[in-house]
Design an enzyme around this catalytic site. Structure first.
Site, PDB file in Angstrom:
ATOM      1  CG  HIS A 120      42.507 -13.580 -21.952  1.00 20.05           C
ATOM      2  ND1 HIS A 120      42.761 -13.309 -20.581  1.00 20.05           N
ATOM      3  CD2 HIS A 120      42.378 -12.366 -22.733  1.00 20.05           C
ATOM      4  CE1 HIS A 120      42.442 -12.115 -20.693  1.00 20.05           C
ATOM      5  NE2 HIS A 120      42.217 -11.282 -21.812  1.00 20.05           N
ATOM      6  CE  LYS A 122      46.368 -11.334 -20.739  1.00 18.35           C
ATOM      7  NZ  LYS A 122      45.170 -11.919 -20.205  1.00 18.35           N
ATOM      8  CG  ASP A 127      67.636 -17.329 -25.886  1.00 18.02           C
ATOM      9  OD1 ASP A 127      67.313 -17.557 -27.039  1.00 18.02           O
ATOM     10  OD2 ASP A 127      68.394 -16.519 -25.506  1.00 18.02           O
TER      11      ASP A 127
END
Length: 189
Positions: A120, A122, A127
């Site tokens: 779950h 996100k 960079d």
């Protein structure tokens, strides 16, 4: 350091150290953050903007992935030579609206994380200096209908290191994605 004390005295040494720290602060990027809320709060636009600024690498951990603008930004980054690594929840292999097939068709090699009931996450790490996280799923519904939040953190080296380590842990137990349809299974590898 004793030579410095002897050469310029205590006051001069402290002045030298003070100036050295000031110069270091001038060249070290200042930590910064931004927050966005949805619906229609610019979350997807900010993610696309940050991907567009990527020069070396974009690491992605995601649960659901149906945002065409975000997918297209990842593909564009890949085409301009940025290393793009994606680890998705295994539900994307069966989800009819996922952008997993588009990632595969565009030459990316997304992985899926079957190790957890739900991966779950996100998260994006860009960079080695930008972390994107929050409740915001990388989906159209998250941008246009859900109450979500997105936090963009820049130049927090300890947080970047923690998220990179977490990405590596999930990547280590992930496997190549298989696109499952009514016509059979196709491997993304």
């Amino acid at each position: 350091m004793e030579w410095l004390w002897l050469a310029i005295g205590a006051t001069g040494s402290y002045s030298f150290l003070f100036l050295g720290r000031q110069v270091h602060r001038l060249f070290r990027p200042t930590p910064a953050h931004a927050v966005h809320f949805s619906p229609k709060g610019g979350c997807a636009d900010r993610v696309v903007h940050e991907i567009g600024r990527a020069r070396r690498e974009v690491l992605v951990l995601a649960y659901s992935f149906t945002s065409k603008p975000i997918t297209e930004a990842l593909v564009a980054a890949h085409k301009r030579g940025v290393t793009v690594e994606v680890v998705l929840d295994h539900s994307n292999e069966k989800e009819p609206h996922t952008d997993l097939p588009l990632l595969v068709e565009s030459g990316l090699k997304p992985l899926v994380d079957p190790h957890h009931a739900i991966a779950h996450n996100k998260v994006m790490v860009i960079d080695g200096h930008t972390v994107i996280t929050g409740s915001f799923n990388f989906t159209n519904q998250a941008e246009h209908e859900n109450a979500e939040n997105l936090l963009v953190l820049k130049h927090y080296p300890d947080l970047v290191a923690a998220y990179r380590q977490n990405f590596a842990a999930h990547k280590a137990h992930a496997r190549p994605a298989e696109i499952k349809s009514h016509h059979g299974t196709r491997s993304a590898a």
